[in-house]
Design a protein around this motif. Structure first.
Motif, short mmCIF file in Angstrom:
data_model
loop_
_atom_site.label_atom_id
_atom_site.label_comp_id
_atom_site.label_asym_id
_atom_site.label_seq_id
_atom_site.Cartn_x
_atom_site.Cartn_y
_atom_site.Cartn_z
N THR A 44 -96.65 84.45 -70.25
CA THR A 44 -95.36 83.83 -70.54
C THR A 44 -95.60 82.43 -71.10
OG1 THR A 44 -95.23 82.96 -68.28
CG2 THR A 44 -94.18 85.09 -68.71
N GLY A 45 -94.62 81.94 -71.84
CA GLY A 45 -94.75 80.60 -72.39
C GLY A 45 -95.32 80.55 -73.79
N PHE A 46 -95.96 81.64 -74.25
CA PHE A 46 -96.44 81.81 -75.63
C PHE A 46 -97.64 80.92 -75.97
CE2 PHE A 46 -91.77 82.74 -75.96
CZ PHE A 46 -91.93 84.11 -75.91
N ALA A 47 -97.51 79.60 -75.82
CA ALA A 47 -98.61 78.70 -76.19
C ALA A 47 -98.48 77.41 -75.42
CB ALA A 47 -98.59 78.42 -77.69
N SER A 71 -108.10 77.68 -82.63
CA SER A 71 -107.04 76.68 -82.63
C SER A 71 -107.36 75.54 -83.57
CB SER A 71 -106.81 76.15 -81.21
OG SER A 71 -108.02 75.61 -80.68
N THR A 72 -106.32 74.84 -84.00
CA THR A 72 -106.44 73.77 -84.98
C THR A 72 -106.32 72.41 -84.31
OG1 THR A 72 -105.42 75.17 -86.68
CG2 THR A 72 -105.39 72.80 -87.07
N VAL A 106 -102.94 76.16 -78.13
CA VAL A 106 -103.65 77.41 -77.87
C VAL A 106 -102.66 78.47 -77.39
CG1 VAL A 106 -105.41 78.51 -76.41
CG2 VAL A 106 -105.80 76.21 -77.31
N LYS A 107 -102.82 79.69 -77.87
CA LYS A 107 -101.99 80.78 -77.36
C LYS A 107 -102.33 81.01 -75.89
CE LYS A 107 -101.76 83.34 -81.74
NZ LYS A 107 -102.15 84.60 -82.42
N ARG A 108 -101.30 81.10 -75.08
CA ARG A 108 -101.52 81.31 -73.65
C ARG A 108 -102.29 82.61 -73.40
NH1 ARG A 108 -99.29 79.01 -69.06
NH2 ARG A 108 -97.92 77.74 -70.38
#
Length: 410
Positions: A44-47, A71-72, A106-108
């Protein structure tokens, strides 16, 4: 007593803090069990934005480099004018070179899976909901919804803002800050083309921003005060299109590229949640640690997302806790009473390290959010002066914290 299972360390909650704590202990050769009430890993939370302190913690458990590849690195802020909506100013991070910073979104899912992949098979027990906690001399008895009981030497609550363990310790539940957050994650198959910057716009009771996760993925957020929104409806979670329409109504002055971020978001990749925090003095004077029980992550320091430190501080907790608990457990003794005394002192050491840190983070996050979203001429002026001059340094200062290595070398 009913049949029970003996487990040295029980961690409640397979979120960021729970999994990182388990991995920190695993790196030290200490086994733990993680109880998760859901049937599978909760993504959950996406990122989430991870700052310098978080990357130091991820490096401590050995997964920092793999996540950097996905990640950037953020370079600074692009700030939109509250009057025109256009991005009229930029503010570089670390403009004076005072801080050695790192900031990436960062993607969770990537983060949690990286942690799970490093844990031994069987560490996480899904569909394991904690219903009550009892004591048997020094031990804690963790009763699950399925009737099973775990007898443990150490109980760690990483079970979020509605923590069962925090309630058992006697801590008051988090309180509402009167704001809510809409969050989304959008994919651009041909690339987003956005600069590696935080794109932000706030004022008038709303704070909106977005930033690239990688070349094709963008994370965005909108925090607002429901009481100031006449059209706010309670069923937005079931009707995500209403969330998109609301956000678009608040950013209609912004460039089309900003509106595209919201418009192109899949309805399955948007969520809303009320913002809560623990009154910071509760962390100073409350039972965040008691004998062989402690808290970490959102169970310890629920805070608003205004300085991007919720997940980062959870990672800090895990390294400090792993180090303090590892030292206590690995110092072998034949006398069980001595072992419990070492565990107690180890957790007290952890608590002492985290009390003022969590107090500071909760307080600063709340104040930043209050200033950024407040209405009124005075607050608008303060925001304009304060953001351009002090916000980047405030972000970097709070993030310039080193949780240290897993093994104390002193």
């Amino acid at each position: 007593m009913k049949n029970h299972e003996d487990v040295d360390i029980v961690i409640v909650g397979a979120g960021l803090a729970g999994l990182t704590t388990a991995l920190a202990l695993h790196r030290l050769g200490v086994r733990s069990i993680v109880l998760e009430s859901s049937e599978s890993l909760r993504i959950t939370g996406f990122a989430l934005t991870l700052w310098t302190n978080a990357w130091r913690a991820l490096d401590a458990v050995g997964i920092g480099e793999s996540l950097r590849q996905k990640s950037t690195q953020m370079k600074g802020f692009k700030i939109a004018s509250p009057d025109t909506g256009s991005f009229t100013s930029q503010q570089a991070l670390d403009v004076d070179g005072k801080f050695d910073y790192e900031s990436r979104c960062v993607k969770r899912k990537d983060l949690l899976e990286a942690l799970v992949n490093e844990l031994p098979s069987g560490t996480i027990r899904y569909s394991s909901k904690v219903v009550t906690i009892d004591e048997l001399e020094w031990f804690k008895l963790v009763h699950l919804a399925d009737g099973s009981i775990l007898k443990t030497k150490v109980l760690i609550g990483c079970d979020g803002v509605n923590s069962v363990v925090a309630k058992w310790l006697g801590l008051d539940p988090p309180v509402s800050v009167g704001r809510s957050a809409i969050r989304g994650l959008v994919e651009f198959p041909n690339g987003s083309g956005f600069d590696p910057m935080f794109h932000v716009n706030f004022g008038g009771g709303v704070r909106f921003g977005f930033l690239p996760v990688d070349d094709k993925t963008v994370y965005w957020f909108c925090t607002f005060t429901p009481s100031q929104v006449p059209s706010y409806e309670e069923d937005w979670q079931e009707n995500p299109m209403k969330m998109i329409q609301f956000v678009l109504s608040r950013i209609y002055k912004m460039p089309q590229e900003a509106q595209d971020v919201v418009e192109k978001t899949s309805l399955s990749c948007i969520s809303i949640s009320p913002l809560k925090f623990r009154l910071p003095w509760k962390n100073l004077f409350g039972n965040i640690v008691k004998d062989n029980v402690c808290l970490a992550g959102d169970a310890l320091h629920p805070m608003t997302p205004d300085i991007g430190q919720g997940g980062c501080s959870s990672l800090e907790d895990s390294i400090v806790l792993g180090r303090c608990l590892g030292e206590a457990i690995l110092n072998k003794s034949d006398n069980e009473d001595d072992e419990f005394e070492r565990i107690k002192k180890g957790l007290e050491k952890y608590g002492n390290e985290r009390r003022w840190r969590s107090f500071s983070l909760i307080s600063v996050a709340y104040c930043v959010g209050y200033i950024q979203e407040s209405k009124g001429k005075l607050m608008t002026l303060l925001r304009k002066v304060w953001f351009s001059k002090y916000t980047p340094s405030a972000f970097l200062k709070m993030a310039n914290y080193d949780c240290g290595p897993l093994v104390n070398k002193s």
